[in-house]
Structures are given as C-alpha cells and as structure tokens.
Design an enzyme around this catalytic site. Structure first.
Site, short mmCIF file in Angstrom:
data_model
loop_
_atom_site.label_atom_id
_atom_site.label_comp_id
_atom_site.label_asym_id
_atom_site.label_seq_id
_atom_site.Cartn_x
_atom_site.Cartn_y
_atom_site.Cartn_z
N GLU A 260 -9.40 0.56 -2.51
CA GLU A 260 -9.34 0.11 -1.11
C GLU A 260 -8.60 1.20 -0.36
O GLU A 260 -7.39 1.36 -0.49
CB GLU A 260 -8.64 -1.24 -1.00
CG GLU A 260 -8.86 -1.90 0.35
CD GLU A 260 -7.59 -1.95 1.18
OE1 GLU A 260 -7.56 -1.22 2.20
OE2 GLU A 260 -6.66 -2.67 0.82
N CYS A 294 -4.23 -1.35 7.03
CA CYS A 294 -5.46 -0.59 6.85
C CYS A 294 -6.59 -1.13 7.72
O CYS A 294 -7.60 -0.44 7.92
CB CYS A 294 -5.87 -0.59 5.38
SG CYS A 294 -5.99 -2.24 4.67
#
Length: 493
Positions: A260, A294
């Site tokens: 990720e 993020c």
C-alpha cells in the site's frame, strides 16, 4: 517526558521477540520524540538483521501449532485482543498522541478502528472456504484447499501507529500465519503496546513479534525480512520508492507481497454538489491527522460554477481549525510528524507561490506553537505544474484547481502514476457511474470524506500498490491455494 497512564506497563522500551521482551544485541537504543515538544518519550532498541532473524525463526517454530488451532480458537483470541484494546483505549490513545502528535480524541478513534481489524478478521477466519470442482473423468475428484501461507512480515508507517500494525497482523494471525512486524521508527510505542495486550490475552510466543530500529537500521531489518527463505509473505505500507525496492528484494525468493504505497488523491467537486456535504467531507479528507494520510485530498478540483463559493467556505473552515498540541482538548489538528515533514510542506507552498498561486489563508508555521505546527492553508490557481500536484504534500494544505467539464476533470484526476483513492461530489447519479468508472483509482469515495473500514477492501492501482487490506479480500493474501487430485474413486458395483 512522563506519560500519565492508568497502566504504565503498556509503555514498553524493549522489543518483543519470540515471546520475550528484549534489548538490542548491541544494547543501543534510539529516542522516540514527541513531535509537539521535541522531548524524548522513551528509548527503544536499535535492532538489526540478527534480532530480526531470531524473530523469524521463532515465528517458524510457532507456525505449525498456531495454524493447527481451530479457526474459532484463533477467532476467540483475536476478539479478546480487540476487547483488550478497547478496554485500554485511553492509555493507547495517550501513547499515540505522545509519539505521533494527533489530537487525543482522534487517537482514541484510531484505537477503536485498529481493534476492529482483530474483531473482523477473527470472524473471517471461520469463513475460509475450499472448493470441489466437477472432474473431467468419472473416477477422479478435484478438491481445493486454502491454507495459511506461512511466516509473514510487516512494515508499517508512522501516521497510523495502531491501525497499520493491526490491519496487517489481524488477517495473518486469523488464518494461522505468524507475523514479525517492524513499526516506523517515529512511532514504535503503539505497536509495542498492542504486543503487551497480545501477550496478556494468550497469543502464543513467536506468533506476533515486534522488532524496532532507527532509520539507519531499517535496511538491515528489511533486508533480513526480504531475504530470509522462511518468510513467505511481506506486507508493507509506505512510499512507492521503498515499496519498489522491497518488491525487487522479495522477488529473489519469490515471496508474496502486499504493497500500500503513495497516493495523490483528487477531490472532484461538480457544480451540482451539496456544498455542506463537500465541506464536511473535506474537513475529514484534508485535515484529519493534519493531512498526513495516504488518502488525503491532495488535488482539489472544483467546477467553475461552484468554485468561488467552495473557496469562500474552505477559507472559513480553515480559519476555524484549531492547531494545537494533541493533548489540548480544543485541538483540531496537531503537529506534523517531524521537521523534514514540515520542510516538505513549506517547500510545496513556496513552489505554489512562485508559480502564481494565491495563498488565501495560512501558508506558514503557527506563530504560537512553532516547531512542526503548520497552519491550515488554502491556495487557488493550482495546475499540474505545481510540486504539490505531483507529490503527496502530507500536510494541511488545500490547493484548488478549477475545471470546466467532466472530461477535463477526469483527465486531470488521472494525470498521475498513482491510483489509491479519489473523491467525487455530485448529485447526478449518471455522473457518479460515468466518473466512478473512468477514474483510475482503487477506491472512490462518493459524497463523503470517510472511506476506511475493516469490512472494505483498502488498496490502490498503478504505482499505489498491490493487493487489498480489509474485507474478505484482505484475508486471501495470507492464504495459499492447494489442489488435491483424487483418483481411483470407482463404481462400487
């Protein structure tokens, strides 16, 4: 700095390796710094390859017995761990605010979110199903099993110091895989506190280990994780640059990887959007964790007809955001994680100014708190030449792009190598389908700024990663498929 905890034993200054609380072989430590004050909270071990190898070997010894437990037994232990986290939410939140800086209320909310992964994946462990497949010959049978992949490792970032470790460890432990985890050097204390609770509820030695190290130690720890043949799966959250390096290293022993990585989230606002919903959503998508997520809205694209009204409301919102140390009850956002993070945000703002951007509010360091506290900032006139249009800003800065048409918005939104999350605001259901399908992102948040849940598949496309975390899809990355071909099943007559 002394933290006031109900249970001081949750604040550990040793790593947890194969069921033992240990120092580094060298005895060396590094400080964990409160980003709000610059004071040291604790000192934890500077470990390297040797300690990591022992943790991996301990995980291998624990693997067979852990995988051999009934799924419902693992589920009970993980539910007990989730309950233990919730019961200690105040202390876990205090530790998190001290090492990461986010407001205490936000830290406690993260603890609940982090605990939800143990609860969810514990239940999913009881739903790991196999298959029977119609065979091509009458005396044959085809059976497919799904079994734990083996020893796994995880590397987590600093921005969610409880949720990232649990999002990785929960599916691994649920299906019978031990995990060795390296938390970020800025925020190791939250992961160590989870390990304390895991030990208390009865997670066996070797099943969940935490190795700690400073920035200089990370290549040694990571190198052992990626090269050790015992390890069969790596899960990493962090920068695209580091993710590519880890993926390359894992290829040498053909490990499975979940990555990720970086994002560059567009936040699309069309003329027909409900402006109240938009402002409520961007308050979450931009200012949660001081913009250090993020999936933070990184490029705010607003259509001509609503642009000026949006900018006015965004400026008003930004002026109401209270920048303060995380333990201040009135804090809305806290400090950035460290001085390099502040320098990056300041660089992005100065680049925007130099390229003709108009700073309407904020634009610098908070006068009272100084250090790493950056003011909520709104800048208009953004375009794709700006640094913040091409890099994650990771700070409380809103750069507003203006667009005219749906096609232009989609084209600009997709003009990036990243593809983690995107936000879409419109009341036109046909547009939701068109734009939602056209955006090259793994997650599309529609008329809301809240996207994360243990039940949902979190992850991106393109250079934002591989695999998914959360949901039943998240458990598949920790399983291997095994095909059993049976012969000799003949008619009894």
């Amino acid at each position: 700095m002394t933290l006031q905890l109900n249970d001081p034993d949750l604040l550990r200054q040793q790593a947890y390796v194969d069921g033992q609380w240990v120092d580094a072989d060298s005895g060396a430590t590094f400080p964990v710094i409160d980003p709000a004050t610059g004071e040291a909270i604790a000192h934890v071990p500077r470990m390297g390859a040797a300690e990591t190898r022992r943790a991996i070997e301990g995980a291998e010894r624990a693997r067979t017995a852990w995988a051999g437990l009934l799924a419902k037994e693992r589920a009970r232990l993980l539910r007990d761990l989730a309950d233990a986290m919730l019961a200690n939410a105040d202390d876990l939140g205090t530790i998190m605010t001290a090492e990461q800086g986010k407001p205490f209320a936000e830290a406690k909310a993260e603890v609940a979110y982090a605990a939800s992964f143990f609860e969810w994946f514990g239940e999913e462990a009881k739903r790991v199903y196999g298959e029977t497949i119609p065979a091509p010959m009458p005396e044959r049978r085809i059976v497919v099993l799904r079994q734990p992949i083996g020893v796994t490792v995880g590397i987590t970032p600093w921005n969610f110091p409880s949720a990232m470790p649990t999002r990785k460890a929960a599916p691994a432990l649920a299906v019978g895989c031990p995990m060795v985890l390296k938390p970020a050097e800025q925020t190791p204390l939250s992961a160590l506190a989870v390990a304390v609770l895991a030990e208390r509820v009865g997670i066996p030695a070797g099943v969940f280990s935490i190795v700690t190290g400073d920035a200089e130690d990370a290549p040694l720890i990571g190198g052992e994780m990626t090269s050790n043949p015992i390890v069969r799966k790596l899960s990493f959250t962090g920068s695209t640059e580091v993710g590519k390096l880890l993926m390359e290293q894992c290829s040498r022993t053909v490990k499975k990887v979940s990555l990720e990585l970086g994002g560059n989230a567009p936040f699309l606002v069309f003329d027909d959007a409900d402006l109240d919903d938009v402002i409520a959503a961007i308050n979450v998508a931009k200012y949660r964790n001081a913009g250090q997520t993020c999936i933070s809205a990184n490029r705010v694209l607003v259509q001509d007809g609503i642009h000026d009204a949006f900018v006015e409301r965004m400026v008003d919102l930004s002026r109401t955001v209270n920048v303060a140390p995380g333990f201040d009850p009135a804090a809305t956002i806290g400090p950035l994680i460290d001085e390099p993070a502040l320098a990056k945000v300041a660089r992005h703002v100065e680049d925007a100014r130099a390229r003709g951007g108009e700073v309407l509010v904020g634009g610098g360091v908070h006068e009272q708190h100084g250090r790493t506290f950056f003011l909520p900032t709104v800048i208009t006139g953004a375009d794709m030449s700006w640094q913040m249009s091409n890099e994650e800003t990771f700070g409380p800065v809103t750069a507003v792009h203006r667009f005219a048409s749906e096609a232009e918005a989609v084209r600009t939104a997709n003009d990036t190598p990243f593809g983690l999350a995107a936000y879409l605001f419109t009341r036109d259901h046909a547009r939701i389908w068109r734009v939602g399908e056209a955006l090259d992102y793994g997650m599309i948040s529609i008329n809301t700024g809240f996207i994360s849940a243990a039940e949902a598949p979190f992850g991106g496309v393109k250079e934002s990663g591989i695999g998914r975390e959360g949901s039943h899809h998240g458990i598949e990355d920790f399983l291997e498929m095994k095909y059993l071909a049976w012969a000799g099943i003949r008619d009894a007559g």
